[in-house]
Design a protein around this motif. Structure first.
Motif, PDB file in Angstrom:
ATOM      1  N   GLN A 177     -44.414 -20.695 -53.206  1.00 11.59           N
ATOM      2  CA  GLN A 177     -43.194 -20.825 -53.993  1.00 11.59           C
ATOM      3  C   GLN A 177     -43.335 -22.008 -54.938  1.00 11.59           C
ATOM      4  N   GLY A 178     -42.342 -22.190 -55.796  1.00  8.93           N
ATOM      5  CA  GLY A 178     -42.313 -23.373 -56.637  1.00  8.93           C
ATOM      6  C   GLY A 178     -42.080 -24.616 -55.801  1.00  8.93           C
ATOM      7  N   THR A 179     -42.513 -25.746 -56.335  1.00  6.88           N
ATOM      8  CA  THR A 179     -42.488 -26.978 -55.545  1.00  6.88           C
ATOM      9  C   THR A 179     -41.166 -27.751 -55.626  1.00  6.88           C
ATOM     10  N   ASP A 180     -40.324 -27.423 -56.590  1.00  9.39           N
ATOM     11  CA  ASP A 180     -39.135 -28.253 -56.817  1.00  9.39           C
ATOM     12  C   ASP A 180     -38.225 -28.340 -55.603  1.00  9.39           C
ATOM     13  N   THR A 181     -38.089 -27.253 -54.860  1.00  9.22           N
ATOM     14  CA  THR A 181     -37.206 -27.254 -53.688  1.00  9.22           C
ATOM     15  C   THR A 181     -37.977 -27.064 -52.385  1.00  9.22           C
ATOM     16  N   LEU A 182     -39.287 -27.257 -52.430  1.00 12.44           N
ATOM     17  CA  LEU A 182     -40.124 -26.980 -51.258  1.00 12.44           C
ATOM     18  C   LEU A 182     -39.753 -27.845 -50.058  1.00 12.44           C
ATOM     19  N   GLU A 183     -39.354 -29.090 -50.301  1.00 14.49           N
ATOM     20  CA  GLU A 183     -38.993 -29.944 -49.177  1.00 14.49           C
ATOM     21  C   GLU A 183     -37.724 -29.444 -48.488  1.00 14.49           C
ATOM     22  N   GLU A 184     -36.849 -28.776 -49.238  1.00 16.22           N
ATOM     23  CA  GLU A 184     -35.621 -28.246 -48.644  1.00 16.22           C
ATOM     24  C   GLU A 184     -35.842 -26.892 -47.986  1.00 16.22           C
ATOM     25  N   THR A 185     -36.571 -25.998 -48.656  1.00 16.00           N
ATOM     26  CA  THR A 185     -36.803 -24.683 -48.070  1.00 16.00           C
ATOM     27  C   THR A 185     -37.614 -24.790 -46.786  1.00 16.00           C
ATOM     28  N   SER A 186     -38.599 -25.670 -46.762  1.00 15.27           N
ATOM     29  CA  SER A 186     -39.417 -25.816 -45.552  1.00 15.27           C
ATOM     30  C   SER A 186     -38.586 -26.341 -44.389  1.00 15.27           C
ATOM     31  N   PHE A 187     -37.668 -27.267 -44.664  1.00 17.60           N
ATOM     32  CA  PHE A 187     -36.820 -27.799 -43.606  1.00 17.60           C
ATOM     33  C   PHE A 187     -35.850 -26.738 -43.099  1.00 17.60           C
ATOM     34  N   LEU A 188     -35.317 -25.933 -44.007  1.00 14.82           N
ATOM     35  CA  LEU A 188     -34.447 -24.829 -43.583  1.00 14.82           C
ATOM     36  C   LEU A 188     -35.206 -23.876 -42.661  1.00 14.82           C
ATOM     37  N   VAL A 189     -36.413 -23.514 -43.068  1.00 10.38           N
ATOM     38  CA  VAL A 189     -37.226 -22.630 -42.227  1.00 10.38           C
ATOM     39  C   VAL A 189     -37.460 -23.263 -40.867  1.00 10.38           C
ATOM     40  N   ASP A 190     -37.755 -24.540 -40.842  1.00  4.64           N
ATOM     41  CA  ASP A 190     -38.032 -25.233 -39.584  1.00  4.64           C
ATOM     42  C   ASP A 190     -36.846 -25.162 -38.624  1.00  4.64           C
ATOM     43  N   GLN A 191     -35.638 -25.118 -39.168  1.00  4.94           N
ATOM     44  CA  GLN A 191     -34.446 -25.067 -38.328  1.00  4.94           C
ATOM     45  C   GLN A 191     -34.254 -23.712 -37.652  1.00  4.94           C
ATOM     46  N   VAL A 192     -34.788 -22.656 -38.232  1.00  8.96           N
ATOM     47  CA  VAL A 192     -34.488 -21.315 -37.727  1.00  8.96           C
ATOM     48  C   VAL A 192     -35.722 -20.546 -37.255  1.00  8.96           C
ATOM     49  N   TRP A 193     -36.918 -21.104 -37.446  1.00  8.07           N
ATOM     50  CA  TRP A 193     -38.138 -20.384 -37.062  1.00  8.07           C
ATOM     51  C   TRP A 193     -38.326 -20.464 -35.547  1.00  8.07           C
ATOM     52  N   PRO A 194     -38.258 -19.320 -34.827  1.00  3.51           N
ATOM     53  CA  PRO A 194     -38.275 -19.373 -33.364  1.00  3.51           C
ATOM     54  C   PRO A 194     -39.643 -19.181 -32.731  1.00  3.51           C
ATOM     55  N   HIS A 195     -40.671 -18.951 -33.543  1.00  6.75           N
ATOM     56  CA  HIS A 195     -41.963 -18.540 -33.015  1.00  6.75           C
ATOM     57  C   HIS A 195     -42.941 -19.705 -32.900  1.00  6.75           C
ATOM     58  N   SER A 196     -43.953 -19.506 -32.078  1.00  5.73           N
ATOM     59  CA  SER A 196     -45.009 -20.518 -31.962  1.00  5.73           C
ATOM     60  C   SER A 196     -46.009 -20.404 -33.113  1.00  5.73           C
ATOM     61  N   GLN A 197     -46.090 -19.240 -33.743  1.00  2.00           N
ATOM     62  CA  GLN A 197     -47.020 -19.047 -34.853  1.00  2.00           C
ATOM     63  C   GLN A 197     -46.644 -19.958 -36.022  1.00  2.00           C
ATOM     64  N   ARG A 213     -50.300 -24.103 -33.890  1.00  2.00           N
ATOM     65  CA  ARG A 213     -49.199 -23.420 -33.221  1.00  2.00           C
ATOM     66  C   ARG A 213     -48.195 -24.424 -32.650  1.00  2.00           C
ATOM     67  N   ASP A 214     -46.971 -23.977 -32.494  1.00  2.00           N
ATOM     68  CA  ASP A 214     -45.887 -24.770 -31.894  1.00  2.00           C
ATOM     69  C   ASP A 214     -45.537 -26.016 -32.701  1.00  2.00           C
ATOM     70  N   LEU A 215     -45.771 -25.976 -33.997  1.00  2.00           N
ATOM     71  CA  LEU A 215     -45.420 -27.101 -34.863  1.00  2.00           C
ATOM     72  C   LEU A 215     -44.301 -26.747 -35.837  1.00  2.00           C
ATOM     73  N   GLY A 216     -43.788 -25.525 -35.749  1.00  2.00           N
ATOM     74  CA  GLY A 216     -42.704 -25.131 -36.643  1.00  2.00           C
ATOM     75  C   GLY A 216     -43.190 -24.909 -38.055  1.00  2.00           C
TER      76      GLY A 216
END
Length: 319
Positions: free
Chosen positions: A79-99, A134-137
């Motif tokens: 993706q574009g980098t301008d909001t990457l720090e926000e999108t990655s943190f959002l994903v980290d909050q909801v990603w339930p898998h070890s992958q 693995r297991d790092l979100g």
């Protein structure tokens, strides 16, 4: 076994007046064929990252979860980098898998000399299929550095070394094609509920950055238009004394999170007692944002409001 690649546009895919799809992106990456696992591509939407929304990222997470259920060893999103720090943190909050869920992009588009996209994509794919990751979100991989989503920030408008984690540094590197994890941060509890797009739209969270000689005029009427507020205070969490009553009133009406505008370090809790200090503000009901920067605090608060999760408990993890 495969790596699931989802493309969302951005500089990495900009080639003059046309956008490169996933097939074109991967074709430009030397060494990807020797990865040992096929890359399965899903082109989602080619947009500047400034146009990405929380709802769109949740759609990507859902698609990525289905890919993992089908056997993918890891996920990569470009993706574009301008909001990457926000999108990655959002994903980290909801990603339930070890992958691993790895996000990357580029600062130099493919038409320029020395584009960084191919190297970033190759490193991201290596991380996505590495058992060590693995297991790092959610992770951000740039310039062969591996950053945890909770700390990473974009620190420069044009440099290819823009991504850094001011409080801790990268947690790993890709060296000689090998993924080396140097630190394994404890994975925190993410948002427990399921955030629906309508719930996100219904919960507006404002971000207010303090400046010298601030009159606070923009805070007036905020409780009528928003459901939450993040305050980016001076230094360790300070505001002009004249604004403390206004912030106290807002904290009685909605969740108000106190963070630092500096981009590094935590707000304090027990050092300064003057009006407008962190002790004063916390006693007035503001929530301690800890080590979270204002942008990530806003992402988290909006998700928590949309899911009715315990706001104080969620932010306590970052103190």
């Amino acid at each position: 076994m495969s790596v699931a690649l989802f493309t969302l546009g951005g500089t990495i895919a900009m080639a003059g007046d046309r956008r490169l799809d996933g097939a074109a992106l991967t074709a430009a990456v030397p060494g990807l064929a020797e990865l040992g696992q096929p890359v399965e591509i899903q082109d989602i939407e080619a947009v500047p990252s400034a146009n990405l929304t929380a709802a769109k990222m949740l759609e990507v997470v859902d698609a990525a979860s289905k890919a993992v259920a089908a056997g993918a060893t890891g996920v990569v999103v470009t993706q574009g980098t301008d909001t990457l720090e926000e999108t990655s943190f959002l994903v980290d909050q909801v990603w339930p898998h070890s992958q691993p869920f790895v996000l990357t992009g580029a600062m130099r588009n493919p038409t320029l000399a020395g584009p960084d996209g191919p190297a970033n994509l190759l490193a991201a794919c290596r991380v996505a299929c590495s058992p060590a990751a693995r297991d790092l979100g959610a992770l951000v991989v740039f310039k062969e550095e591996i950053h945890a989503a909770r700390w990473v920030r974009k620190t420069h408008s044009t440099s290819t070394a823009t991504f850094a984690s001011p409080n801790v540094g990268p947690i790993g590197h890709v060296v000689e094609d090998q993924v080396r994890i140097l630190a394994r941060p404890t994975r925190l509890d993410g948002v427990q509920g399921s955030a629906e797009p309508a719930d996100l739209d219904a919960n507006r969270v404002a971000l207010y950055t303090l400046t010298m000689d601030d009159d606070g005029l923009l805070l007036k009427g905020l409780a009528d238009t928003h459901q939450g507020l993040v305050v980016a205070g001076f230094g360790a969490g300070h505001v002009p004394a004249a604004l403390t009553p206004v912030l106290g009133e807002l904290a009685a009406a909605m969740p108000v999170v106190l963070t630092s505008r500096t981009g590094g370090g935590s707000i304090l809790r027990n050092t300064y007692r003057a009006a407008g200090s962190e002790i004063d503000l916390l006693q007035r009901g503001l929530i301690d944002g800890g080590f979270l920067d204002p942008y990530k605090a806003r992402v988290l608060l909006r998700l928590l409001l949309a899911t009715d999760d315990d706001i104080s408990a969620a932010f306590a993890q970052y103190q």
